[in-house]
Design an enzyme around this catalytic site. Structure first.
Site, PDB file in Angstrom:
ATOM      1  N   HIS A  86       0.759  -1.282   0.040  1.00 42.60           N
ATOM      2  CA  HIS A  86       0.016   0.122   0.007  1.00 42.60           C
ATOM      3  C   HIS A  86       0.920   1.293  -0.126  1.00 42.60           C
ATOM      4  O   HIS A  86       0.579   2.181  -0.398  1.00 42.60           O
ATOM      5  CB  HIS A  86      -1.062   0.064   1.358  1.00 42.60           C
ATOM      6  CG  HIS A  86      -2.088  -0.925   1.026  1.00 42.60           C
ATOM      7  ND1 HIS A  86      -2.070  -2.363   1.455  1.00 42.60           N
ATOM      8  CD2 HIS A  86      -3.289  -0.608   0.613  1.00 42.60           C
ATOM      9  CE1 HIS A  86      -3.182  -2.772   1.203  1.00 42.60           C
ATOM     10  NE2 HIS A  86      -3.922  -1.780   0.643  1.00 42.60           N
ATOM     11  N   HIS A 135       1.803  -3.973   9.539  1.00 43.87           N
ATOM     12  CA  HIS A 135       3.070  -3.670   8.978  1.00 43.87           C
ATOM     13  C   HIS A 135       4.206  -3.129  10.192  1.00 43.87           C
ATOM     14  O   HIS A 135       3.703  -2.417  11.355  1.00 43.87           O
ATOM     15  CB  HIS A 135       3.399  -2.607   7.838  1.00 43.87           C
ATOM     16  CG  HIS A 135       2.974  -3.300   6.589  1.00 43.87           C
ATOM     17  ND1 HIS A 135       3.535  -3.991   5.800  1.00 43.87           N
ATOM     18  CD2 HIS A 135       1.661  -2.898   5.756  1.00 43.87           C
ATOM     19  CE1 HIS A 135       2.775  -4.505   4.972  1.00 43.87           C
ATOM     20  NE2 HIS A 135       1.653  -4.003   4.517  1.00 43.87           N
TER      21      HIS A 135
END
Length: 163
Positions: A86, A135
């Site tokens: 992303h 993440h």
């Protein structure tokens, strides 16, 4: 008192759902619609074709690196973590848009407004990946760096095609 905790829990889940979908969808829309738009963009303008091409390249390169490094995510979520797809896709797409706005917008207001808006959007996508816990910080930084490198490559290729 118990009702307050139930309501705040529901409110938290609703905010989490909105936040996750808002920032997660931006990358997925680009990826899903990108291949269909490649042919149309090439027919109309080279810079638009390159924008879609480099955005798709960021997705493919990120996927290749993820499968090469195989770093587990900090949460129980499918797939690998390093680098953030992303973050790289968002940095690439909106970074190229920032470049295009800075060079082609005629009004100073729109130039500064859109640059600030896209810059905040890039930052918020990176923060959302950390806030959702999918993440590690280095994953987001690596994704942003990969996207930034692709923006620079876009600038080089676009200038060479303009000559």
């Amino acid at each position: 008192m118990q009702m307050f905790f139930i309501q705040s829990g529901l409110r938290y889940r609703l905010i989490l759902l909105i936040f996750r979908n808002l920032f997660q969808v931006s990358g997925e829309i680009i990826i899903c619609s990108g291949l269909k738009s490649l042919r149309e963009a090439f027919l109309y303008q080279k810079k638009a074709f390159l924008l879609i091409f480099f955005t798709q390249a960021s997705f493919v390169i990120t996927d290749f690196i993820k499968n090469f490094v195989c770093r587990e995510r900090p949460c129980v979520y499918p797939g690998f973590s390093f680098p953030s797809g992303h973050s790289s896709t968002t940095m690439c797409f909106y970074g190229i848009l920032i470049y295009l706005v800075l060079h082609y917008a005629k009004s100073d207001f729109w130039r500064y407004f859109l640059t600030a808006l896209f810059g905040v959007w890039i930052f918020m996508v990176g923060i959302s990946r950390l806030w959702l816990g999918v993440h590690f910080p280095v994953d987001v930084i690596a994704g942003m760096f990969l996207g930034f490198m692709l923006v620079n490559l876009y600038i080089i290729v676009s200038k060479s095609l303009s000559k």
